[in-house]
Design a protein around this motif. Structure first.
Motif, PDB file in Angstrom:
ATOM      1  N   ALA A   1       4.731   2.129   0.718  1.00  0.00           N
ATOM      2  CA  ALA A   1       4.786   1.523  -0.608  1.00  0.00           C
ATOM      3  C   ALA A   1       3.185   1.271  -0.354  1.00  0.00           C
ATOM      4  CB  ALA A   1       5.001   1.142  -1.376  1.00  0.00           C
ATOM      5  N   LYS A   2       3.129   0.577   0.146  1.00  0.00           N
ATOM      6  CA  LYS A   2       2.568  -1.137   0.590  1.00  0.00           C
ATOM      7  C   LYS A   2       0.658   0.660   1.089  1.00  0.00           C
ATOM      8  CE  LYS A   2       4.398  -4.625   2.415  1.00  0.00           C
ATOM      9  NZ  LYS A   2       4.559  -5.676   3.390  1.00  0.00           N
ATOM     10  N   ARG A   3       0.849   1.408   2.214  1.00  0.00           N
ATOM     11  CA  ARG A   3      -0.218   2.487   2.816  1.00  0.00           C
ATOM     12  C   ARG A   3      -0.558   2.629   1.560  1.00  0.00           C
ATOM     13  NH1 ARG A   3       0.724   3.258   9.116  1.00  0.00           N
ATOM     14  NH2 ARG A   3       2.113   1.739   9.832  1.00  0.00           N
ATOM     15  N   ARG A   4      -0.240   3.325   0.385  1.00  0.00           N
ATOM     16  CA  ARG A   4       0.025   4.329  -0.910  1.00  0.00           C
ATOM     17  C   ARG A   4      -1.046   4.141  -1.475  1.00  0.00           C
ATOM     18  NH1 ARG A   4       3.756   8.646  -3.255  1.00  0.00           N
ATOM     19  NH2 ARG A   4       2.191   8.870  -3.357  1.00  0.00           N
TER      20      ARG A   4
ATOM     21  N   LEU B   1       3.303   3.321 -10.629  1.00  0.00           N
ATOM     22  CA  LEU B   1       4.927   3.420 -10.186  1.00  0.00           C
ATOM     23  C   LEU B   1       5.295   4.941  -9.845  1.00  0.00           C
ATOM     24  CD1 LEU B   1       5.305   2.074 -13.774  1.00  0.00           C
ATOM     25  CD2 LEU B   1       6.035   1.196 -12.008  1.00  0.00           C
ATOM     26  N   VAL B   2       4.524   5.538  -9.068  1.00  0.00           N
ATOM     27  CA  VAL B   2       4.620   6.774  -8.346  1.00  0.00           C
ATOM     28  C   VAL B   2       4.661   6.742  -7.197  1.00  0.00           C
ATOM     29  CG1 VAL B   2       4.246   8.850  -8.073  1.00  0.00           C
ATOM     30  CG2 VAL B   2       4.326   8.736 -10.828  1.00  0.00           C
ATOM     31  N   ILE B   3       3.971   5.492  -6.827  1.00  0.00           N
ATOM     32  CA  ILE B   3       3.973   5.135  -5.345  1.00  0.00           C
ATOM     33  C   ILE B   3       5.071   4.781  -5.275  1.00  0.00           C
ATOM     34  CG2 ILE B   3       3.124   3.731  -3.898  1.00  0.00           C
ATOM     35  CD1 ILE B   3      -0.319   4.930  -5.025  1.00  0.00           C
ATOM     36  N   THR B   4       5.486   3.440  -5.841  1.00  0.00           N
ATOM     37  CA  THR B   4       6.954   3.046  -5.610  1.00  0.00           C
ATOM     38  C   THR B   4       8.160   3.030  -6.424  1.00  0.00           C
ATOM     39  OG1 THR B   4       6.661   1.347  -7.537  1.00  0.00           O
ATOM     40  CG2 THR B   4       5.834   0.643  -5.121  1.00  0.00           C
ATOM     41  N   ASN B   5       8.321   4.648  -6.424  1.00  0.00           N
ATOM     42  CA  ASN B   5       8.921   5.272  -7.178  1.00  0.00           C
ATOM     43  C   ASN B   5      10.163   5.581  -6.595  1.00  0.00           C
ATOM     44  OD1 ASN B   5      11.042   6.793  -9.211  1.00  0.00           O
ATOM     45  ND2 ASN B   5      10.418   8.729  -8.161  1.00  0.00           N
TER      46      ASN B   5
ATOM     47  N   ARG C   1      -5.932   2.396  -3.932  1.00  0.00           N
ATOM     48  CA  ARG C   1      -7.680   1.241  -3.971  1.00  0.00           C
ATOM     49  C   ARG C   1      -9.402   1.470  -3.254  1.00  0.00           C
ATOM     50  NH1 ARG C   1     -10.571  -3.384  -2.290  1.00  0.00           N
ATOM     51  NH2 ARG C   1      -9.950  -5.073  -3.721  1.00  0.00           N
ATOM     52  N   ASP C   2      -8.850   2.219  -2.027  1.00  0.00           N
ATOM     53  CA  ASP C   2     -10.058   2.277  -1.647  1.00  0.00           C
ATOM     54  C   ASP C   2     -10.352   3.829  -1.538  1.00  0.00           C
ATOM     55  OD1 ASP C   2      -9.125   0.177   0.065  1.00  0.00           O
ATOM     56  OD2 ASP C   2      -8.191   0.942   1.916  1.00  0.00           O
TER      57      ASP C   2
ATOM     58  N   GLN D   1      -0.582  -5.928  -6.551  1.00  0.00           N
ATOM     59  CA  GLN D   1       1.025  -5.769  -6.429  1.00  0.00           C
ATOM     60  C   GLN D   1       1.270  -5.515  -5.167  1.00  0.00           C
ATOM     61  OE1 GLN D   1       3.222  -4.152  -8.673  1.00  0.00           O
ATOM     62  NE2 GLN D   1       4.698  -3.172  -7.086  1.00  0.00           N
ATOM     63  N   LEU D   2       0.265  -5.559  -3.783  1.00  0.00           N
ATOM     64  CA  LEU D   2       0.586  -5.581  -2.720  1.00  0.00           C
ATOM     65  C   LEU D   2       0.968  -7.246  -1.825  1.00  0.00           C
ATOM     66  CD1 LEU D   2      -2.574  -3.217  -1.399  1.00  0.00           C
ATOM     67  CD2 LEU D   2       0.018  -2.948  -0.532  1.00  0.00           C
TER      68      LEU D   2
END
Length: 419
Positions: A190-193, A163-167, A198-199, A258-259
């Motif tokens: 957001a997609k890249r973060r 959620l922080v990533i999409t904030n 994940r990685d 989510q992605l």
């Protein structure tokens, strides 16, 4: 394409009935369904369904009737979609909701911020005082026990990171005056973060969760042991470890879902349309103009811009931007596409650049503004019905003076001031 009909009232809200009502209204206005160029609905499945949703039924009749959904609601629905696919996310949402209802409502009642009772306007789903008083302690103990598990600690930390990533994207989409170009860039950010999370960030997540669990005396499982689901008999062990469960079935799957949700809800067509609209926007002296992105938008309307028109459009765009941005000062103070369309007509430049003007009209047909959650929650069915009646019966209401309406409203009940 010159006219816009945006209000339809039907009792049966099935997708097929809504489509029939819309097409009947178009027929009454001598409009062809094949001329529809934009549509926008809420997130209900009968509206957004990819097979038999209203937007798809309309698209079957008019392939150019592109649909754009409310941005902020789209982002909210990504989380809803993930919670439906992942049992752990769904359980976390339910647990937090229950804790908020028990503890949050009790604290609010004690502080005098809320009142209990019955009616349509109750907040937080509060029970009446007697139910809250006797039920809260046992409920609170049950929720406390549920919280003191590694699974909940893990899910809280993971979902916080997601959620922080999409904030930033969420805050951008909630603005009344949306910067579409930046909003779409934030989708990509957001997609890249999320992919980096994940990685590369599994180890740091586990370290944070483990530190939290040690601090609060929460038992950390042995990750090499077979995973036992709470939904199956303890005698039936899974053929994978606890580590595999949390890393693959929960961590990786949640991020992948989510992605996927972001890709589905902010797809290539929507992105191209929105970038095109942003590039046509005259704000800040046409600073967002990008002829390549505008041409990509035009490609999505092959019935309006055939092969010969595309080459003409490109030439018109090249001349148009030099004209309105660098030469004609009458275009230096515009605040949006509406202002631009009016100024093009006032200066008769709509006849100089007819294909550019057609694109501007298409952009105006696509509703990209969001309605705030507060506004949506305050609009009841009665409110909508009340708004629809004057529209549907406008011939009658045109004959009623404003003074009569004000007097009738004033006489309905005592009011602090005279209207």
């Amino acid at each position: 394409m010159e006219r816009l009909i945006d209000i339809v009232h039907v009792e049966d809200t099935s997708a097929s009935s809504l489509k029939e009502a819309i097409f009947n209204l178009l027929a009454q206005q001598s409009l062809s369904p094949s001329s529809v160029r934009g549509q926008c609905y809420d997130g209900a499945s009968n509206m957004q369904g990819e097979i038999n949703g209203l937007k798809m039924l309309i698209r079957r009749e008019s392939k150019l009737a592109h649909s754009i959904h409310c941005f902020a609601h789209q982002l909210q629905l990504t989380l809803v979609g993930v919670s439906k696919k992942c049992v752990e996310v769904g359980k976390l949402v339910v647990l937090i909701s229950n804790i908020f209802n028990v503890l949050g409502s009790s604290m609010a009642l004690d502080m005098g911020e809320l009142t209990t009772g019955r009616g349509l306007n109750q907040q937080l789903g509060l029970s009446r005082a007697c139910d809250t008083r006797w039920g809260s302690p046992s409920k609170a103990m049950g929720h406390l026990e549920a919280c003191q598990t590694f699974e909940i600690a893990f899910m809280l930390h993971l979902m916080r990171d997601v959620l922080v990533i999409t904030n930033e994207l969420n805050k951008c989409l909630q603005k009344k005056e949306q910067d579409i170009a930046n909003a779409m860039l934030l989708v990509e950010v957001a997609k890249r973060r999320l992919q980096v999370l994940r990685d590369d960030e599994w180890d740091s997540l586990i370290a944070k969760v483990s530190t939290f669990c040690i601090k609060h005396d929460v038992l950390i499982p042995n990750f090499e042991e077979p995973y036992v689901s709470s939904l199956r008999s303890r005698r039936k062990l899974a053929n994978y470890t606890i580590l595999h469960h949390y890393r693959v079935e929960v961590f990786c799957n949640i991020i992948d879902w989510q992605l996927q949700e972001l890709n589905d809800r902010f797809d290539e067509v929507t992105t191209d349309l929105l970038h095109g609209i942003a590039c046509l926007n005259p704000i800040n002296s046409f600073s967002s103009f990008d002829i390549r992105k505008v041409m990509r938008m035009a490609e999505l309307y092959p019935d309006d811009f055939d092969e010969s028109n595309m080459s003409i459009l490109e030439n018109q765009l090249a001349s148009y931007i030099v004209d309105v941005r660098d030469i004609d000062e009458r275009f230096s103070d515009l605040n949006g596409l509406c202002d631009l369309s009016k100024r093009l007509v006032q200066t008769k430049k709509h006849s100089n650049y007819p294909l550019v003007f057609r694109l501007v009209k298409l952009a105006l047909l696509l509703p990209v503004a969001t309605a705030s959650n507060d506004m949506r929650s305050q609009m009841s069915d009665d409110f909508f019905s009340g708004c629809l009646v004057p529209y549907l019966e406008k011939d009658v209401f045109d004959k009623i003076s404003n003074d009569v309406i004000i007097k009738t409203f004033q006489d309905m009940k005592p009011r602090r001031i005279q209207l």
